[in-house]
Motif scaffolding. Structure first.
Motif, short mmCIF file in Angstrom:
data_model
loop_
_atom_site.label_atom_id
_atom_site.label_comp_id
_atom_site.label_asym_id
_atom_site.label_seq_id
_atom_site.Cartn_x
_atom_site.Cartn_y
_atom_site.Cartn_z
N ALA A 117 0.84 -1.20 0.00
CA ALA A 117 0.00 0.00 0.00
C ALA A 117 0.88 1.25 0.00
N ALA A 118 0.27 2.38 -0.35
CA ALA A 118 1.03 3.63 -0.41
C ALA A 118 1.70 3.93 0.93
N GLU A 119 0.99 3.63 2.03
CA GLU A 119 1.53 3.91 3.37
C GLU A 119 2.74 3.04 3.70
N MET B 56 6.18 7.52 -0.15
CA MET B 56 5.24 8.40 0.54
C MET B 56 6.00 9.51 1.26
N GLY B 57 7.09 9.16 1.90
CA GLY B 57 7.89 10.16 2.59
C GLY B 57 8.63 11.09 1.66
N VAL B 58 8.86 10.66 0.43
CA VAL B 58 9.58 11.48 -0.54
C VAL B 58 8.65 12.48 -1.22
N PHE B 59 7.45 12.03 -1.61
CA PHE B 59 6.56 12.87 -2.42
C PHE B 59 5.33 13.40 -1.68
N GLY B 60 4.86 12.69 -0.66
CA GLY B 60 3.61 13.08 -0.02
C GLY B 60 2.43 12.49 -0.76
#
Length: 506
Positions: free
Chosen positions: A446-448, A453-457
Motif C-alpha cells: 500500500a502507499a503507506e 510516501m515520505g519522498v513525495f507526499g
C-alpha cells in the motif's frame, strides 16, 4: 329400295381390291421404318457405351496415375507423424526432418554432407522472421556451418531456391549490439565449400550476450529458450555459440551438460572449419517471459515449465520433488517439524526496511525462517539450498528467479512494490510460478508502506495517480517505483498472506 342397295353393293365390290393393296403397302412401309429405327438405335447405343467405357478407362488410368504419384510422394517427401514423450513432434519442427536411418547416412568422399535432399520442407520458408521477439530457422538436409566473423549456415538442396537471411540468433533480436549470422539456401553443392568435419547429429546456433548476466534474463532469455529448442534432441545436439561467454557457461555447466553431450563450438572464432550436419536450428526464444507455453512454443515434445524444473533438479541432483506436507509431519523428539521459509534480502532498491518484524511474524505463523542475500557458496550448493525450502518470500526482483529450484507444489509469495506493478509482477513471476506447479500468493504494498510516501507526499501524482506515471513513460516507472523505492511491511496486513502460505502446505 332394292335398287339402291344393289348399287351400293356394287360400289363396295369395286373398291375392295384397292383397299387391300393400300393395307399391304402400309404394312410393308411400317416394317421398313421399324427395322430402320432398330438399326439406328443399336448403333447409337453402341456408340454411347463405347464413350462411357472409354471415359471409365480414362478415369481408372487417371486414378492409377494419381495413386502412383501419391506413392512416389510418400517416398520423396517427409511424412508428419506425431511422436510422444521425448521424441520430436514432426508436424511443426520436422515435416522437414530425416528418418533415423537417413540421419546416419555418411557423406561421400567429396565432403557433400547428407545426400538426402528430399527432406527439405518446401511448404514453408526455412526462416520464420514473422515474430517480433526472435527468429527461428530450420535447415534439414545437407547443411554446412562456416564459423568466423562472417558466420554462415547454408542448406544445399536442388529443391531450395536461392535465398538469404540475416539472423540474430538471440531471444530478443531487437536489442542493440547483437551479431548476425547469414543463413542461405543454394541448389548447387559447388556453390559452398566442402565439409571439413561432419557429425550425424543436429546442431543449434545461438547467441549469448544481450541481457545475459542479469539473473532473471539468464533464465528468461537463454536457459528456458535453450531448453525449448534443444531438449527434444535428448543431448544429441551440438551448440554453435556466437559471442561465447566461457565464464557464464561454466556457471551453468550442469545445465549445458544436460542439453548437449558434445563440445560447445565458439562459432565466431571457428575460422577455416566447414561443419556439416543433417539438421541445424538457428535462433531460439520463448513466446512468454520466463515460462513455456506448449500451445505457442514449439518444444518438439509438449514440454512445460514443470518439465523444465524437473530437468533442473536432475541436472543438479536435487533431492526434493515435493514440499513438506503438514498433515503428514510426525513429531520429532516431541516437537513438530516446521515448514522452511526463505526470505530473499535485497541490498539496493526494494529493501524490506522492517525485516526483523516480518521474520518474527513468519515465525509466529509457524515457519522456520532463513534470510538469504547473494549466494556465497558455489552455485551447485546454492541450488541445493534453494531446493530445501517450502516457501519463498521476496520483493519483486531477479532473486525470485530462484523459485525454479523449489520443489513442485511449494509456495512463492511475491511482495509487489507500490505503483501499479501487479501486471509486471504477474508476467515476470506470477504466471511462470503457476506454470512451474508452484502455489502463488501476491501481496501488494500500500502507499503507506512505501518509502515514496515520505519522498513525495500523498498528493503527488507518484502516490495519488500511478496510472499517470505509467503513461508518462517507462523511465519514471523504472527510476522511482523500481529503482528508488523500499517497503515497510505492515505485519498485521501481511499476516493473512503468511497463513495462506501455510494452508497451501496442508
Amino acid at each position: 329400295m332394292m335398287r339402291a342397295e344393289g348399287k351400293a353393293a356394287r360400289s363396295a365390290n369395286r373398291s375392295s381390291p384397292w383397299k387391300s393393296s393400300y393395307v399391304a403397302y402400309g404394312l410393308l412401309l411400317g416394317s421398313l421404318l421399324v427395322l430402320l429405327y432398330l438399326m439406328v438405335s443399336t448403333q447409337f447405343s453402341y456408340s454411347q457405351k463405347a464413350t462411357v467405357d472409354d471415359a471409365g478407362r480414362g478415369m481408372e488410368e487417371f486414378s492409377r496415375e494419381q495413386e502412383e504419384e501419391e506413392k512416389a510422394k510418400a517416398h520423396t517427401e517427409p511424412s508428419t507423424p506425431r511422436r510422444q514423450g521425448n521424441e520430436m513432434k514432426s508436424d511443426n519442427w520436422e515435416a522437414k526432418s530425416q528418418a533415423k536411418n537417413e540421419e546416419t547416412a555418411e557423406s561421400d568422399k567429396f565432403g557433400g554432407g547428407t545426400d538426402d535432399y528430399n527432406n527439405v520442407a518446401n511448404t514453408k520458408p526455412i526462416c520464420d522472421t514473422s515474430f517480433g521477439k526472435y527468429d527461428i530457422c530450420e535447415l534439414a538436409g545437407d547443411t554446412r556451418a562456416q564459423g568466423g566473423p562472417g558466420a554462415t549456415v547454408t542448406l544445399v538442396s536442388p529443391r531450395a531456391p536461392p535465398k538469404e537471411w540475416q539472423i540474430k540468433p538471440y531471444s530478443r533480436k531487437y536489442l542493440d549490439g547483437l551479431k548476425a549470422v547469414t543463413v542461405k539456401s543454394v541448389p548447387n553443392p559447388g556453390d559452398v565449400p566442402q565439409c571439413t568435419t561432419q557429425l550425424n547429429i543436429p546442431a543449434m546456433v545461438i547467441e549469448l550476450g544481450g541481457l545475459t548476466g542479469n539473473y532473471w534474463h539468464d533464465f528468461t532469455d537463454v536457459l528456458v529458450p535453450l531448453f525449448i529448442g534443444a531438449r527434444r534432441f535428448n543431448g544429441e545436439v551440438q551448440l554453435l555459440v556466437v559471442n561465447l561467454l566461457p565464464f557464464w557457461v561454466d556457471r551453468y555447466k550442469r545445465i549445458f551438460g544436460q542439453i548437449s553431450r558434445h563440445d560447445i563450438v565458439d562459432f565466431e572464432n571457428d575460422d577455416g572449419a566447414v561443419r556439416c550436419y543433417p539438421h541445424v536450428v538457428v535462433g531460439y526464444g520463448s513466446r512468454k517471459e520466463f515460462t513455456i507455453d506448449p500451445s505457442l512454443d514449439e518444444t518438439g515434445g509438449d514440454y512445460t515449465m514443470v518439465d523444465f524444473t524437473k530437468f533442473l533438479r536432475h541436472a543438479y541432483s536435487l533431492p526434493r520433488d515435493r514440499p513438506i506436507k503438514l498433515g503428514d509431519v510426525r513429531p520429532l523428539g516431541g516437537r513438530r517439524r516446521r515448514p522452511r521459509m526463505i526470505i530473499l534480502e535485497r541490498t539496493n532498491s526494494r529493501k524490506i526496511l522492517n525485516l526483523p518484524e516480518v521474520i518474527a511474524a513468519a515465525e509466529a505463523a509457524g515457519f522456520k525462517v532463513i534470510v538469504a542475500g547473494r549466494p556465497k557458496a558455489s552455485y551447485d550448493e546454492f541450488t541445493r539450498e534453494m531446493n530445501s525450502f517450502d516457501v519463498m518470500v521476496g520483493v519483486h526482483g531477479a532473486g525470485l528467479t530462484n523459485c525454479v529450484y523449489l520443489p513442485t507444489g511449494a509456495v512463492l509469495l511475491q511482495i509487489v512494490p507500490y505503483g501499479r506493478l501487479e501486471e509486471i509482477a504477474r508476467t515476470d513471476f506470477g504466471d511462470p510460478a503457476r506454470d512451474m506447479g508452484l502455489r502463488y500468493i501476491e501481496y501488494s504494498v500500500a502507499a503507506e508502506e512505501s518509502s515514496l510516501m515520505g519522498v513525495f507526499g500523498k498528493e503527488h501524482p507518484m502516490i495519488k495517480d500511478p496510472a499517470a506515471i505509467h503513461l508518462s513513460g517507462w523511465g519514471n516507472v523504472a527510476e522511482w517505483y523500481l529503482g528508488k523505492q523500499d517497503v515497510r511491511i505492515n505485519v498485521e496486513r501481511f499476516r493473512p498472506s503468511l497463513l495462506r502460505a501455510l494452508e497451501h502446505l496442508q
